[in-house]
Design a protein around this motif. Sequence first.
Motif, mmCIF file in Angstrom:
data_model
loop_
_atom_site.group_PDB
_atom_site.id
_atom_site.type_symbol
_atom_site.label_atom_id
_atom_site.label_comp_id
_atom_site.label_asym_id
_atom_site.label_seq_id
_atom_site.Cartn_x
_atom_site.Cartn_y
_atom_site.Cartn_z
ATOM 1 N N ARG A 82 -11.194 -50.052 -27.475
ATOM 2 C CA ARG A 82 -11.243 -49.124 -28.455
ATOM 3 C C ARG A 82 -10.052 -48.514 -29.021
ATOM 4 N N THR A 83 -9.047 -48.456 -27.931
ATOM 5 C CA THR A 83 -7.857 -47.704 -28.104
ATOM 6 C C THR A 83 -6.790 -48.692 -27.529
ATOM 7 N N ALA A 84 -5.609 -48.565 -28.440
ATOM 8 C CA ALA A 84 -4.375 -49.443 -28.108
ATOM 9 C C ALA A 84 -3.690 -48.868 -26.862
ATOM 10 N N LEU A 85 -4.275 -48.997 -25.815
ATOM 11 C CA LEU A 85 -3.754 -48.521 -24.566
ATOM 12 C C LEU A 85 -2.506 -49.117 -24.330
ATOM 13 N N ARG A 86 -1.312 -48.580 -23.538
ATOM 14 C CA ARG A 86 -0.060 -49.212 -23.045
ATOM 15 C C ARG A 86 -0.092 -49.199 -21.688
ATOM 16 N N ALA A 87 -0.670 -48.320 -21.083
ATOM 17 C CA ALA A 87 -0.791 -48.266 -19.445
ATOM 18 C C ALA A 87 -1.844 -47.507 -18.945
ATOM 19 N N VAL A 88 -1.978 -47.712 -17.604
ATOM 20 C CA VAL A 88 -3.018 -47.006 -16.840
ATOM 21 C C VAL A 88 -2.368 -46.362 -15.506
ATOM 22 N N PHE A 89 -2.743 -45.053 -15.289
ATOM 23 C CA PHE A 89 -2.243 -44.292 -14.188
ATOM 24 C C PHE A 89 -3.390 -44.133 -13.187
ATOM 25 N N LEU A 90 -2.864 -44.602 -11.973
ATOM 26 C CA LEU A 90 -3.736 -44.892 -10.771
ATOM 27 C C LEU A 90 -3.341 -44.346 -9.594
ATOM 28 N N GLN A 91 -4.278 -43.697 -8.812
ATOM 29 C CA GLN A 91 -4.006 -43.044 -7.647
ATOM 30 C C GLN A 91 -5.010 -43.731 -6.604
ATOM 31 N N PRO A 92 -4.788 -44.914 -6.194
ATOM 32 C CA PRO A 92 -5.966 -45.300 -5.291
ATOM 33 C C PRO A 92 -6.050 -44.944 -3.890
ATOM 34 N N ASN A 93 -5.265 -44.507 -3.193
ATOM 35 C CA ASN A 93 -4.985 -43.988 -1.897
ATOM 36 C C ASN A 93 -5.385 -42.396 -1.905
ATOM 37 N N VAL A 94 -5.514 -41.782 -0.976
ATOM 38 C CA VAL A 94 -6.279 -40.648 -0.923
ATOM 39 C C VAL A 94 -5.682 -39.403 -1.387
ATOM 40 N N ILE A 95 -4.496 -39.643 -2.120
ATOM 41 C CA ILE A 95 -3.931 -38.381 -2.543
ATOM 42 C C ILE A 95 -4.678 -37.998 -4.120
ATOM 43 N N ASN A 96 -5.714 -38.764 -4.507
ATOM 44 C CA ASN A 96 -6.299 -38.340 -5.813
ATOM 45 C C ASN A 96 -7.294 -37.258 -5.359
ATOM 46 N N PRO A 97 -7.695 -36.459 -6.638
ATOM 47 C CA PRO A 97 -8.367 -35.385 -6.541
ATOM 48 C C PRO A 97 -9.463 -35.595 -5.268
ATOM 49 N N GLY A 124 6.461 -42.180 -2.276
ATOM 50 C CA GLY A 124 7.130 -40.797 -2.145
ATOM 51 C C GLY A 124 7.138 -40.502 -0.546
ATOM 52 N N PHE A 125 7.919 -39.378 -0.211
ATOM 53 C CA PHE A 125 8.377 -38.976 1.210
ATOM 54 C C PHE A 125 8.145 -37.466 1.591
ATOM 55 N N THR A 126 7.805 -36.549 0.580
ATOM 56 C CA THR A 126 7.771 -35.167 0.723
ATOM 57 C C THR A 126 6.518 -34.854 1.364
ATOM 58 N N LYS A 127 5.338 -35.545 1.210
ATOM 59 C CA LYS A 127 4.152 -35.215 1.810
ATOM 60 C C LYS A 127 3.787 -35.889 3.010
ATOM 61 N N ILE A 128 4.762 -36.880 3.453
ATOM 62 C CA ILE A 128 4.423 -37.540 4.605
ATOM 63 C C ILE A 128 5.558 -37.174 5.752
ATOM 64 N N THR A 129 6.623 -36.678 5.361
ATOM 65 C CA THR A 129 7.668 -36.385 6.359
ATOM 66 C C THR A 129 7.869 -34.880 6.371
ATOM 67 N N VAL A 130 8.776 -34.564 5.435
ATOM 68 C CA VAL A 130 9.071 -33.001 5.332
ATOM 69 C C VAL A 130 9.265 -32.759 3.912
ATOM 70 N N PRO A 131 8.791 -31.253 3.291
ATOM 71 C CA PRO A 131 9.134 -31.010 1.915
ATOM 72 C C PRO A 131 10.347 -30.989 1.461
ATOM 73 N N LEU A 162 1.230 -41.296 -0.301
ATOM 74 C CA LEU A 162 0.616 -41.099 1.138
ATOM 75 C C LEU A 162 0.832 -42.356 1.846
ATOM 76 N N ASN A 163 0.854 -43.429 0.933
ATOM 77 C CA ASN A 163 1.415 -44.794 1.536
ATOM 78 C C ASN A 163 1.207 -45.154 2.878
ATOM 79 N N ARG A 164 2.219 -45.202 3.744
ATOM 80 C CA ARG A 164 2.091 -45.810 5.315
ATOM 81 C C ARG A 164 1.351 -44.671 6.083
ATOM 82 N N MET A 165 0.930 -43.713 5.606
ATOM 83 C CA MET A 165 0.184 -42.680 6.548
ATOM 84 C C MET A 165 -1.064 -43.066 6.540
ATOM 85 N N VAL A 166 -1.680 -43.874 5.458
ATOM 86 C CA VAL A 166 -2.964 -44.105 5.259
ATOM 87 C C VAL A 166 -3.214 -45.312 5.996
ATOM 88 N N VAL A 167 -3.912 -45.353 7.327
ATOM 89 C CA VAL A 167 -3.734 -46.572 8.263
ATOM 90 C C VAL A 167 -4.596 -47.687 7.842
#
Length: 461
Positions: free
Chosen positions: A229-244, A298-305, A274-279
């Motif tokens: 329906r729309t001329a999309l260029r990209a899709v933004f996804l958060q497949p691991n558990v950082i999504n709402p 990213g690293f701020t949410k899995i190590t130190v801010p 959250l990458n590697r933290m999600v086992v």
Amino acid sequence: MTNWLPDPALLTRPAYLSLAEHIARAIEAGTLAAGARLPPHRRLADELGLSVQTVSRAYEDLIRRDLIAGEIGRGTFVRQKGGEARQPYLPERSGELIDLSILKPVCDTLHLDRIRAAFAWLGESLPASSALSFRPNMVMPRHRMIGAEWLAEMGIEVPAHNLTITNGASSAITAALMGVAPVGSTIAAEALTHHTLMPLCGYLGLHLEGVAMDGSGMLPAALDEAARRTALRAVFLQPNVINPLAAQMPADRRAELVAVARRHDLAIIENDILNRMVVDAPPPLAALAPERVLYIHGFTKITVPALRVAYLAAPDRFATAVANRHLVSSWMATPPIVEILSHWLTDGTAAELIAWQRLRLAERHALAQRVLAGRVSGTHPQALHLWLRLPEGRAEEEFVAEARLRGVAVAAGSAFRATDRGRRDSVRIALGSTDLEELRQGLSIVGSMLEEGAEAPLPGI
């Protein structure tokens, strides 16, 4: 000057928070219009039988929430709605509030010890190039190599020269969007998505299409329909558990979304902070479709801010554009902080902090299950938050305001909605933003508020 005044009989303790909430509700309802001048502190204090200090604290709280603004010599005015994006979290903690609104990792003395030790190491080991060079290519090549090796251990093969190092995930998201979508184009995202994505697309001149989802994430058929329906260029996804929803997208859903993206030649921006933290996570989208996925790690949410660094891995077709957009918007990540990250990746400190975080979050999820007595369902033990659907008839903005009056801050679901289609009023509760005892107290307040609702809330979007 406005003639509106709250009813003093309705004010509760703490009085400054109660007064702030009454004014906030009047602003939301339109009773106090944008541009209205509020009474001076002393006059309002006299009218309500409060101290000037109490009124001042109430006004300060409203200023922090971006609802009012003080102008020297003129007074205090209601801010115009829609000027700047309202964030789901409090800009800073105020007074007696238990702040469960801001998403952050659990932190302890361990983190302060490690970051202090890192700065001591940096004082002895900082290369001259990281302190004195203006040229990213004089500073970053070694760090890109370390980053590429770290990602390869996760199954993501990316040439080191295709890796952009940024000051955190927000900077990476900005560079990725600028790299794949020219002004005026359309980006798709799940109906519930990253809270900065909506205003960011507006600032960059992009259209954002909210796509239907279920408890496993974006629906492939809905993305396919949107792309037709729309001329999309990209899709933004958060497949691991950082999504709402704090949910993990299963492997088959990831494969189906990749197939749709290939069919319509869409770029995929994968935010996986959250990458590697999600086992038990399935392979990242970047491992399934390396030719089209821009992967943010990213690293701020899995190590130190304080470790505000992220990797943005891009395929060949986008790598140059992404690097150039990052160059003009941020030039380069802060070299001394990047030095600490590379040091931690090679000496094992990052792995230590990730493992520690995983254990602490499991404890907090167990606490939430006990305190909220079965009202939490489907959340992942490595998520930094809970997503709670409210009982029928409970509006989220009112729930958030009432929670503040009772001493706890939570985030309204509206901050995460790319579309209101299929809306279900919900709140997000951060688990890592305070200590265990305050978390227990805050969850108990939320639990008592849910008990006062109708039927128990069900998991949902």
